[in-house]
Scaffold this active site. Sequence first.
Site, PDB file in Angstrom:
ATOM      1  N   PRO A   1       0.836  -1.207   0.000  1.00 28.27           N
ATOM      2  CA  PRO A   1       0.000   0.000   0.000  1.00 28.27           C
ATOM      3  C   PRO A   1       0.869   1.253   0.000  1.00 28.27           C
ATOM      4  CG  PRO A   1      -0.875  -1.618   1.518  1.00 28.27           C
ATOM      5  CD  PRO A   1       0.446  -2.150   1.053  1.00 28.27           C
ATOM      6  N   CYS A   2       0.457   2.255  -0.733  1.00 31.55           N
ATOM      7  CA  CYS A   2       1.360   3.369  -1.043  1.00 31.55           C
ATOM      8  C   CYS A   2       1.396   4.400   0.070  1.00 31.55           C
ATOM      9  CB  CYS A   2       0.972   4.016  -2.364  1.00 31.55           C
ATOM     10  SG  CYS A   2      -0.783   4.420  -2.500  1.00 31.55           S
ATOM     11  N   GLN A   3       2.103   4.104   1.123  1.00 29.04           N
ATOM     12  CA  GLN A   3       2.424   5.109   2.119  1.00 29.04           C
ATOM     13  C   GLN A   3       3.702   5.797   1.676  1.00 29.04           C
ATOM     14  OE1 GLN A   3       2.735   2.740   5.628  1.00 29.04           O
ATOM     15  NE2 GLN A   3       0.589   2.995   6.155  1.00 29.04           N
TER      16      GLN A   3
END
Length: 875
Positions: free
Chosen positions: A84-86
């Site tokens: 997930p694009c943190q």
Amino acid sequence: MVTDRTITGISMFSSAGIAETYLSKLNIHIALANEILKERAEYYTHFYPDTDMLVGDIMEGKILDEYVARARKLNPSFLLATPPCQGMSSLGKKEYAEDVRNYLIFAVLKVIDSLDLDVVVIENVPKFLKLYFPYENDYLGIVDILQRRYGGRYNIRYDIFNAKDYGVAQSRPRAIIILYKNNYSWSYPAPEHEITLRQAIGHLPSLNNGEHSDIKYHYALNHSAMQVECMSHTDEGCSAMTNEVYYPKRADGKKVSGFHNTYKRMRWDAPCPARATNNGLISGHNNVHPGRKLADGTVSDARVLSMLELLIVSSLPQDWNLPCGYNEYLVRTLIGEAIPPMLLYRILSTLKRKDMKRVNKSDKWTMMKYIKSFDLMVKYAYVARKHGALFDDRSLDNINELMMDSGTYVPRYDVPSRDTTIFKMCQVAYSMIAYKTGRGQGQRLVFSPLGNKLIDTYMDSELDNKTKIDRVAKIYMSMLFSLPFNHPFNQMSSSFNIYPFRLIFKLLRDPRLDGRLYCDEMFYYVMWCKTIDNDDYESLVENILGLRRMNPVDKLEMFKRTLPEEDTLANALHEAVYAFGQLAGGGIVTHHDVKRKNYIGPLHHGGFGRGMLPDYISEEELASKKRSTRNYRLNYIEFRPEIEEFADKMLAAYSYDEKPHDLYKLLGTSDYIMHLYNFYPEELREELDPKQKALVSYIMQLTDKIKQYSRNQEKGDSHRFEQVLSDAFNEFIDVEAEWIAKSGTTDVECIYLTNNEKFDLEAKSTETKLQNVVTPRLQRHRELIGSSYKIVVTPYFVKGALEDIKGTRNLLLTANSLSNFLYQSVIHCGTNISYEPIYNIVKDSMGQDISRSLNEWVEMNYGIGRVAGARGQKP
């Protein structure tokens, strides 16, 4: 991914595994997955019941450690990760803690660091490539981090790919990063024509609100009356937000707020817009079916896409195996989050392992099969030895007559063929029982020490059956340990540099393979190994395990992919079955082959002459060809339990990854052949005659040292060579030898006790061929000690050295010929080795090279099994 090699993969942030839907078609088997949410993990396990699913937060140390530990046991080559694009969209725009544990991409890096992966695929939304992450006191984009960390280990390629360009009826851009080692290649997949919604789902019937059809998964969700009303008055490609009357309203009648693409119908003649996680809501972006204009002016299908339509535009199978009672909202969310699996398939389809194609028979092992059984091979060898091992016409006729009288040989048309028997003798040579020497009518077989031992043991009627089987098996296994590819007596390419049966035996003892080797693993993978090292071996095991996971019918289809492949693999299958039969006949393995139970289908070969086969021809033309059929079955071999301990000893002593060509370059052709066929391992001597082990081993060590020190590879070898020659000649029961070890005189002084004649040795240790012999100096040495003649022992020499000794009382003898004589003598006669055979050659050969004469004496006296009757030796 290359379609004929199965590799083991793992995935991270796996969700329900939608991205992995078609990886099996690329022969990628995901064996381990991780997902933080239990419900999603349960869906994954439903779709992939054979995959090990680790549920938990990968950012927790214990979960990450457990994931890595499980992965190491699998030795994977492939990783798929969708973290997930943190991250920060630009420097300073978001306030994240400096702790890197807040960034899930770093868990992926830890896994890469912990494993030896060949390919890593990181997949995400396009903006992932623009995010920044804290790294080494800086903020870097993910590609920069990967380049810094892995640029020397992997090729790193990245880009944004839109699913609509690669066979998916949906515009869905995704960021893809591929890391791959140099043993792979990758190229951009070729773009394809866009698939419109009309082409993809236009054939499906319209649905009213909440209506169910008879087609699996083709049903309409229930929407509110307000939503149905406004969308019924909205045309294809338009948003209800622009309607003057029938626009979306709140309960109080006021217009809802929204964007230009909310409450919007799709267009028939364009790909489906990107499916988001809220694809089940009419109020979402571009979520409404295009609809069809009705007679009353309204538009049909005032609804979102049915589950079937959603599967189609997401490139999922239309008969997708959703669990009974599945959660509609969750399934739609999972699909909206995932990359369309066909896009990932297209991207990875061009990732190729740099392997050969199985279309050329010269690229595989040649398992010679002129004799149909082990029993028959030994009997032919026995009869050939009995008739002097000659290839002249008279000997061949005698062999044919004996084999015909015993009913073993039934010639075609009752006319015996000498050529047939010559081919059978080639099989004897190939199997390390004997090697060929001479030419034409003077050609003969020279039986190896183990070849003679094998024949004598196999034909010994006094041995009980169990003892005979076990001894024959250990002798035969020892012979196969020295069999190289390429082989001196077959036509294989010099690109092969491997001991094939050492590899087979190692595979049979690998616990990961359960002590079994299946025939398809043999003919599809093992027989194509030209060289082997540890990395190659691990890859081979991985591929074998992958092949085992495949359905047998799918494997057969893979073997028959093209005519050239089927032709070559059918031939390889035939040879593999033969090799299994030989190993079983020799008592080394048990061959499990229940023909009816294990039958899968036919493979065909032949019928096209010597030309290249076309990939495809018409069925009518193919039917006109006369082709041989080989039955593909699930047969396998495993070691007999009585042989396992001996196999382990041999594998520990003689490495499977040794390169026979290294020895060939060192020894030259004739010495190389002698070395291979003289192989008689200490481990076997201990099994057969432990009482003689110590004495025989000492002399054999001397023979090895003679060859080693003669080549002057290390400082001090010249003096060691002198000393070992003195030690070796003292092993003759009728010679006394003394190492002089001082300049100005001979190297070794000897007395032949039978006639009290003195002779001496000159040890010429040299890296290159001996160029000349200074005969006046040698004459002075002889005169100083009263020597009758001098033997110059050297590894190699040029013709000039031979010219130098002509007409003198000096003789040349190669170190390998001397070593071979001692070696063969100790095997056949124990420690009672006499100098007499050498003396008989010496007295008639002054001023000559006696190496060939000594080799011929060994061939004549030991090479045809005259163990007890060698002239000049005392058995």
